[in-house]
Design a protein around this motif. Structure first.
Motif, mmCIF file in Angstrom:
data_model
loop_
_atom_site.group_PDB
_atom_site.id
_atom_site.type_symbol
_atom_site.label_atom_id
_atom_site.label_comp_id
_atom_site.label_asym_id
_atom_site.label_seq_id
_atom_site.Cartn_x
_atom_site.Cartn_y
_atom_site.Cartn_z
ATOM 1 N N SER A 56 36.255 47.285 42.759
ATOM 2 C CA SER A 56 35.752 48.546 42.413
ATOM 3 C C SER A 56 36.398 48.617 40.907
ATOM 4 C CB SER A 56 36.423 49.375 43.197
ATOM 5 O OG SER A 56 37.842 49.260 43.325
ATOM 6 N N ASP A 59 32.403 49.415 36.335
ATOM 7 C CA ASP A 59 31.771 50.449 36.489
ATOM 8 C C ASP A 59 30.286 50.334 37.331
ATOM 9 O OD1 ASP A 59 33.291 51.920 34.585
ATOM 10 O OD2 ASP A 59 32.651 51.064 32.852
ATOM 11 N N LEU A 60 30.157 50.991 38.213
ATOM 12 C CA LEU A 60 28.803 51.061 38.854
ATOM 13 C C LEU A 60 27.635 51.643 38.302
ATOM 14 C CD1 LEU A 60 27.875 50.161 41.664
ATOM 15 C CD2 LEU A 60 28.123 52.278 42.558
ATOM 16 N N ARG A 69 27.654 46.284 38.794
ATOM 17 C CA ARG A 69 29.031 46.551 38.140
ATOM 18 C C ARG A 69 29.061 45.945 37.060
ATOM 19 N NH1 ARG A 69 32.245 49.421 41.785
ATOM 20 N NH2 ARG A 69 31.602 49.644 43.773
ATOM 21 N N TYR A 85 27.717 42.044 41.053
ATOM 22 C CA TYR A 85 27.240 42.812 42.326
ATOM 23 C C TYR A 85 28.265 42.531 43.329
ATOM 24 C CZ TYR A 85 24.257 39.964 44.829
ATOM 25 O OH TYR A 85 23.487 38.770 45.235
#
Length: 132
Positions: A56, A59-60, A69, A85
């Motif tokens: 996580s 940045d998505l 990401r 991804y």
């Protein structure tokens, strides 16, 4: 970082390929192979490890790159990006798959990524629908 500082460029490329193993696209592998700066390769290696620890951190993206990401790396006043991804093959499991897509300097990075996906529409559709 000490144990890796004496590695050659070829050894660092091998380490990155081992770290991403079967979870990288040919584009990513070719991008890594083109890089000839040891310190940049070290930064990429450690960034890949960080992504694997906590996917996580990237940045998505939204829009036409929805589900992709990116992680930023700065080296010698040049901005680099790693695109990847993440999906869950089994929604009941905690296990995730991380697929490394592209690495390169920020200049033209997103254009190159979009150009790649123009020829890989089914992959982009999969990412748009399944990425977490």
């Amino acid at each position: 970082m000490g144990e890796f500082s004496s590695k050659t460029i070829k050894e660092l490329i091998s380490l990155i390929n081992e770290e991403t193993s079967s979870n990288s696209l040919k584009l990513f592998k070719n991008d890594v192979k083109k890089l000839k700066d040891r310190n940049l390769l070290l930064k990429i290696f450690f960034a890949v490890r960080e992504i694997k620890k906590d996917y996580s951190i990237g940045d998505l993206k939204t829009g036409d790159l929805c589900g992709v990401r990116t992680v930023k790396i700065n080296y010698k006043k040049v901005a680099y990006r790693i695109a990847y991804y993440v999906d869950k093959p089994n929604l009941d499991s905690e296990q995730v798959n991380i697929m490394f897509i592209h690495v390169g300097s920020r200049e033209n990075f997103y254009k190159e990524l979009r150009d790649y996906f123009k020829n890989q529409k089914s992959l982009l559709k999969y990412i748009n629908n399944n990425a977490i």
